[in-house]
Scaffold this motif. Structure first.
Motif, PDB file in Angstrom:
ATOM      1  N   LEU A 128       0.942  -1.262   0.222  1.00 45.65           N
ATOM      2  CA  LEU A 128       0.050   0.006  -0.175  1.00 45.65           C
ATOM      3  C   LEU A 128       0.783   1.116   0.038  1.00 45.65           C
ATOM      4  CD1 LEU A 128      -3.224  -0.355   2.325  1.00 45.65           C
ATOM      5  CD2 LEU A 128      -2.367  -0.828   0.575  1.00 45.65           C
ATOM      6  N   ALA A 129       2.244   1.172   0.543  1.00 45.53           N
ATOM      7  CA  ALA A 129       2.878   2.065   0.626  1.00 45.53           C
ATOM      8  C   ALA A 129       3.613   2.529  -0.675  1.00 45.53           C
ATOM      9  CB  ALA A 129       4.040   2.448   1.503  1.00 45.53           C
ATOM     10  N   ARG A 130       3.574   1.253  -1.866  1.00 44.20           N
ATOM     11  CA  ARG A 130       4.030   1.731  -2.878  1.00 44.20           C
ATOM     12  C   ARG A 130       2.481   1.856  -3.391  1.00 44.20           C
ATOM     13  NH1 ARG A 130       7.472  -1.977  -3.493  1.00 44.20           N
ATOM     14  NH2 ARG A 130       6.715  -3.142  -2.264  1.00 44.20           N
ATOM     15  N   ALA A 131       2.122   2.222  -3.836  1.00 46.34           N
ATOM     16  CA  ALA A 131       0.580   1.695  -4.477  1.00 46.34           C
ATOM     17  C   ALA A 131       0.413   1.868  -6.013  1.00 46.34           C
ATOM     18  CB  ALA A 131      -0.712   2.406  -3.762  1.00 46.34           C
ATOM     19  N   LEU A 132       1.113   2.951  -5.910  1.00 53.22           N
ATOM     20  CA  LEU A 132       1.033   3.776  -8.070  1.00 53.22           C
ATOM     21  C   LEU A 132       1.975   2.129  -8.119  1.00 53.22           C
ATOM     22  CD1 LEU A 132       0.562   5.357  -9.875  1.00 53.22           C
ATOM     23  CD2 LEU A 132       2.354   6.387  -9.572  1.00 53.22           C
ATOM     24  N   THR A 133       3.060   2.022  -8.004  1.00 55.70           N
ATOM     25  CA  THR A 133       4.187   1.121  -8.697  1.00 55.70           C
ATOM     26  C   THR A 133       3.052  -0.228  -8.358  1.00 55.70           C
ATOM     27  OG1 THR A 133       5.715   2.550  -8.227  1.00 55.70           O
ATOM     28  CG2 THR A 133       6.435   0.450  -8.575  1.00 55.70           C
ATOM     29  N   VAL A 134       2.924  -0.431  -7.590  1.00 56.71           N
ATOM     30  CA  VAL A 134       1.837  -1.575  -7.269  1.00 56.71           C
ATOM     31  C   VAL A 134       1.351  -1.665  -8.152  1.00 56.71           C
ATOM     32  CG1 VAL A 134       1.541  -3.525  -5.660  1.00 56.71           C
ATOM     33  CG2 VAL A 134       2.707  -2.285  -5.370  1.00 56.71           C
ATOM     34  N   GLY A 135       0.663  -1.285  -8.414  1.00 50.62           N
ATOM     35  CA  GLY A 135      -0.542  -1.047  -8.779  1.00 50.62           C
ATOM     36  C   GLY A 135      -0.647  -1.418 -10.578  1.00 50.62           C
ATOM     37  N   MET A 136       0.403  -0.606 -10.951  1.00 54.49           N
ATOM     38  CA  MET A 136       0.805  -0.616 -12.637  1.00 54.49           C
ATOM     39  C   MET A 136       1.734  -2.176 -12.623  1.00 54.49           C
ATOM     40  SD  MET A 136       0.308   2.086 -13.441  1.00 54.49           S
ATOM     41  CE  MET A 136       0.597   1.988 -15.506  1.00 54.49           C
ATOM     42  N   THR A 137       2.420  -2.493 -11.813  1.00 57.13           N
ATOM     43  CA  THR A 137       2.348  -4.082 -11.515  1.00 57.13           C
ATOM     44  C   THR A 137       1.264  -5.517 -12.365  1.00 57.13           C
ATOM     45  OG1 THR A 137       4.363  -3.930 -10.892  1.00 57.13           O
ATOM     46  CG2 THR A 137       4.387  -6.115 -11.286  1.00 57.13           C
ATOM     47  N   VAL A 138       0.610  -4.415 -11.334  1.00 56.26           N
ATOM     48  CA  VAL A 138      -0.402  -6.189 -11.346  1.00 56.26           C
ATOM     49  C   VAL A 138      -1.531  -5.441 -12.333  1.00 56.26           C
ATOM     50  CG1 VAL A 138      -2.742  -6.343  -9.440  1.00 56.26           C
ATOM     51  CG2 VAL A 138      -0.576  -6.033  -8.102  1.00 56.26           C
ATOM     52  N   VAL A 194       4.008 -13.264 -23.451  1.00 56.87           N
ATOM     53  CA  VAL A 194       3.235 -11.627 -22.846  1.00 56.87           C
ATOM     54  C   VAL A 194       3.535 -11.674 -21.105  1.00 56.87           C
ATOM     55  CG1 VAL A 194       1.087 -10.395 -22.522  1.00 56.87           C
ATOM     56  CG2 VAL A 194       1.960 -10.833 -24.716  1.00 56.87           C
ATOM     57  N   VAL A 195       3.231 -12.829 -20.267  1.00 61.45           N
ATOM     58  CA  VAL A 195       2.875 -13.230 -19.521  1.00 61.45           C
ATOM     59  C   VAL A 195       3.710 -13.172 -18.525  1.00 61.45           C
ATOM     60  CG1 VAL A 195       1.792 -15.034 -17.259  1.00 61.45           C
ATOM     61  CG2 VAL A 195       0.899 -14.959 -19.374  1.00 61.45           C
ATOM     62  N   VAL A 196       5.530 -13.797 -19.001  1.00 59.12           N
ATOM     63  CA  VAL A 196       6.607 -13.634 -18.228  1.00 59.12           C
ATOM     64  C   VAL A 196       7.028 -12.321 -18.439  1.00 59.12           C
ATOM     65  CG1 VAL A 196       8.894 -14.633 -18.862  1.00 59.12           C
ATOM     66  CG2 VAL A 196       7.128 -15.878 -19.640  1.00 59.12           C
ATOM     67  N   THR A 197       6.829 -11.813 -19.655  1.00 61.17           N
ATOM     68  CA  THR A 197       7.301 -10.790 -20.143  1.00 61.17           C
ATOM     69  C   THR A 197       6.806  -9.664 -18.185  1.00 61.17           C
ATOM     70  OG1 THR A 197       7.173 -10.942 -21.973  1.00 61.17           O
ATOM     71  CG2 THR A 197       7.418  -8.431 -20.791  1.00 61.17           C
ATOM     72  N   ALA A 198       5.116  -9.833 -18.190  1.00 56.40           N
ATOM     73  CA  ALA A 198       4.956  -9.025 -17.079  1.00 56.40           C
ATOM     74  C   ALA A 198       5.562  -9.762 -15.385  1.00 56.40           C
ATOM     75  CB  ALA A 198       3.912  -9.703 -16.883  1.00 56.40           C
ATOM     76  N   LEU A 199       6.184 -10.742 -16.176  1.00 53.54           N
ATOM     77  CA  LEU A 199       6.314 -10.778 -13.924  1.00 53.54           C
ATOM     78  C   LEU A 199       8.090 -10.371 -14.676  1.00 53.54           C
ATOM     79  CD1 LEU A 199       5.067 -15.178 -14.056  1.00 53.54           C
ATOM     80  CD2 LEU A 199       4.355 -13.213 -12.961  1.00 53.54           C
ATOM     81  N   ILE A 200       8.714 -10.662 -15.357  1.00 53.02           N
ATOM     82  CA  ILE A 200       9.874  -9.762 -15.091  1.00 53.02           C
ATOM     83  C   ILE A 200      10.143  -8.859 -15.159  1.00 53.02           C
ATOM     84  CG2 ILE A 200      12.211  -9.428 -16.845  1.00 53.02           C
ATOM     85  CD1 ILE A 200      11.721 -11.852 -18.534  1.00 53.02           C
ATOM     86  N   GLY A 201       8.972  -8.172 -15.347  1.00 52.84           N
ATOM     87  CA  GLY A 201       8.574  -6.760 -15.082  1.00 52.84           C
ATOM     88  C   GLY A 201       8.012  -6.828 -13.735  1.00 52.84           C
ATOM     89  N   GLY A 240      -2.974 -10.309  -9.517  1.00 52.45           N
ATOM     90  CA  GLY A 240      -2.943  -9.606 -10.555  1.00 52.45           C
ATOM     91  C   GLY A 240      -3.693 -10.652 -11.775  1.00 52.45           C
ATOM     92  N   ALA A 241      -4.132 -11.708 -10.967  1.00 49.66           N
ATOM     93  CA  ALA A 241      -4.282 -13.200 -11.376  1.00 49.66           C
ATOM     94  C   ALA A 241      -5.834 -13.070 -11.809  1.00 49.66           C
ATOM     95  CB  ALA A 241      -4.314 -14.805 -10.978  1.00 49.66           C
ATOM     96  N   LEU A 242      -5.961 -12.638 -10.590  1.00 50.26           N
ATOM     97  CA  LEU A 242      -7.653 -12.958 -10.019  1.00 50.26           C
ATOM     98  C   LEU A 242      -8.147 -11.621 -11.257  1.00 50.26           C
ATOM     99  CD1 LEU A 242      -8.127 -13.766  -6.282  1.00 50.26           C
ATOM    100  CD2 LEU A 242      -8.297 -15.179  -8.002  1.00 50.26           C
ATOM    101  N   ILE A 243      -7.437 -10.110 -11.247  1.00 50.91           N
ATOM    102  CA  ILE A 243      -7.989  -9.169 -12.236  1.00 50.91           C
ATOM    103  C   ILE A 243      -8.061  -9.773 -13.229  1.00 50.91           C
ATOM    104  CG2 ILE A 243      -7.812  -7.073 -12.173  1.00 50.91           C
ATOM    105  CD1 ILE A 243      -6.798  -5.985  -9.653  1.00 50.91           C
ATOM    106  N   ALA A 287      -0.359  -4.701 -15.231  1.00 52.63           N
ATOM    107  CA  ALA A 287       0.747  -5.372 -16.275  1.00 52.63           C
ATOM    108  C   ALA A 287       0.458  -7.117 -16.340  1.00 52.63           C
ATOM    109  CB  ALA A 287       2.014  -4.871 -16.436  1.00 52.63           C
ATOM    110  N   ILE A 288       0.243  -7.520 -14.928  1.00 51.61           N
ATOM    111  CA  ILE A 288       0.280  -9.249 -15.043  1.00 51.61           C
ATOM    112  C   ILE A 288      -1.227  -9.488 -15.104  1.00 51.61           C
ATOM    113  CG2 ILE A 288      -0.544 -11.132 -13.216  1.00 51.61           C
ATOM    114  CD1 ILE A 288       2.158  -9.838 -11.527  1.00 51.61           C
ATOM    115  N   ALA A 289      -2.282  -8.569 -14.853  1.00 50.24           N
ATOM    116  CA  ALA A 289      -3.510  -8.860 -14.573  1.00 50.24           C
ATOM    117  C   ALA A 289      -3.809  -8.715 -16.143  1.00 50.24           C
ATOM    118  CB  ALA A 289      -4.399  -8.120 -14.446  1.00 50.24           C
ATOM    119  N   LEU A 290      -3.368  -8.086 -17.518  1.00 52.36           N
ATOM    120  CA  LEU A 290      -4.156  -7.919 -18.231  1.00 52.36           C
ATOM    121  C   LEU A 290      -3.045  -8.851 -19.368  1.00 52.36           C
ATOM    122  CD1 LEU A 290      -3.649  -4.130 -19.026  1.00 52.36           C
ATOM    123  CD2 LEU A 290      -5.353  -5.446 -19.311  1.00 52.36           C
TER     124      LEU A 290
END
Length: 416
Positions: free
Chosen positions: A11-21, A294-301, A345-348, A23-26
């Motif tokens: 939650l303290a890094r909500a913006l960065t974490v949100g973008m990562t989540v 694409v999934v691998v790329t998101a995980l590497i990100g 990310g997987a659930l979203i 990417a994984i969700a998409l």
């Protein structure tokens, strides 16, 4: 305790974490979406023709016979005589039989001669029958029913004239005997959409003044005279056969394949479709591979995001260590954060998949005839989601091990 710390850190890094989540969700939604399209395409492919027990044609190969009789691709090596067709129709095992005559075209669309029984007996997607969206089935000798793609591509409506060309790539037109569009079929997602359907008698009628594939010079028979002729076909290209009992299929198939009067071939549509899918199935493998990347790329990100945050979090890690946290706790914290990001990310992504399916299903079905089922996640999809979470934990081990090795002194050091 560690779970609360992990959530607080995210939650303290909500913006960065949100973008990562996101990417994984998409990427998960894309991967599962490709799986849905792949299975839907395979099912639609297998359901191109349903309810037909045998397809009969001149002896060639099973895939070749399937291609030209069902998919309108390629040509028959030979025709089946009308006498042989009647002999097969008279077999006691035969419940119904529908002839098909191919060879002509209309502006790159195949013309198929058949009987009205075709509209009753041809089934696709298990048990769906052909539906006339506009107009009606042929009533006159020179009526034609066209597929949805033919009407959409050429802009035809009921009542419009159609001139059939002789052969597939011929400049010779049967312009002395034009057809009239009597009906337009609803979209099916099968080769019927790209077919111009006429009667068997019409195929004979437009070739009255033809011999050996060429028009007889100076000969033009009036249409009224043609209507009075016996237009019983001399030969057909193939036939769709239904048997009275499934137990009789193989006996009838063997009898047709051993037919003494001429070399014939009877195939099981389902078996031939599986053979054909094995040939074209390499595309689904490539598509699955691309979506997996694409999934691998998101995980590497995600791993890169964790790495980039390590320098900012050195003091945080050092404080944890100074408060008595063990090195394994630090490692576990980072791995747990990654697992939480991957799981969320997987659930979203799964939710995005079903939202997308709900929106796209009627559109895709109407436009392409491809049915994308909306059903509960399969065991395979659950394994995919679990695999994403496990992969998230694995890729996080690299930055977590780096944080594990950071010393207390390094974390508290102020660098100039």
């Amino acid at each position: 305790m560690i779970l609360r710390l992990a959530f607080g850190s995210l939650l303290a890094r909500a913006l960065t974490v949100g973008m990562t989540v996101l990417a994984i969700a998409l990427s998960v939604a894309l991967f599962l979406g490709v799986e849905k399209v792949r299975t839907g395409a395979k099912s639609s492919f297998a359901d191109t023709i349903s309810g037909t027990d045998l397809i009969v044609g001149a002896r060639s190969g099973s895939v070749q016979l399937l291609l030209y009789s069902v998919f309108r691709i390629g040509n028959a090596t030979n025709n089946v005589t009308w006498e042989s067709y009647r002999d097969i129709a008279a077999q006691p095992q035969v419940d119904w039989i529908v002839p098909i005559s191919l060879g002509d075209s209309h502006r790159q669309f195949r013309v198929m001669g058949t009987t009205p029984a075709f509209f009753e007996r041809y089934k696709y997607r298990q048990d769906r029958a052909l539906e006339v969206a506009t107009g009606a089935v042929m009533a006159d000798l020179f009526d034609t029913v066209i597929g949805a793609d033919v009407a959409a591509t050429l802009g035809y409506a009921v009542g419009d004239p159609i001139v059939v060309a002789h052969g597939l790539a011929s400049f010779t037109q049967h312009d002395d005997q034009p057809f009239r569009v009597s009906g337009i079929l609803a979209k099916t997602g099968t080769p019927v959409d790209r077919t111009v359907i006429v009667s068997m008698e019409a195929i004979e009628a437009i070739h009255v003044d033809w011999q050996s594939g060429a028009k007889i010079p100076g000969r033009t028979t009036p249409v009224d005279a043609i209507r009075q002729m016996d237009l019983t076909p001399q030969a057909i290209t193939a036939a769709l056969v239904g048997v009275k009992s499934p137990l009789q299929v193989f006996a009838l198939q063997r009898a047709i394949n051993d037919y003494p009067e001429e070399p014939l071939l009877a195939i099981l549509p389902g078996v031939a479709l599986q053979e054909l899918w094995q040939i074209v199935g390499i595309a689904e493998t490539a598509l699955t591979g691309v979506s997996a990347m694409v999934v691998v790329t998101a995980l590497i990100g995600m791993m890169a995001t964790i790495f980039s945050s390590l320098n900012e979090r050195r003091r945080e890690m050092a404080i944890f260590r100074a408060m008595g946290a063990r090195p394994g706790t630090i490692l576990g914290l980072l791995v747990l954060e990654a697992v939480l990001m991957a799981a969320i990310g997987a659930l979203i992504g799964l939710c995005l998949l079903y939202i997308g399916l709900a929106i796209a299903q009627p559109v895709v079905d109407r436009a392409f005839g491809l049915w994308l089922p909306i059903d509960a996640p399969s065991l395979r999809e659950f394994w995919v989601l679990l695999g994403v979470v496990c992969a998230g934990a694995i890729v996080s081990l690299v930055p977590a091990l780096r944080a594990y090795r950071l010393s207390l002194a390094d974390g508290m050091m102020v660098k100039s």
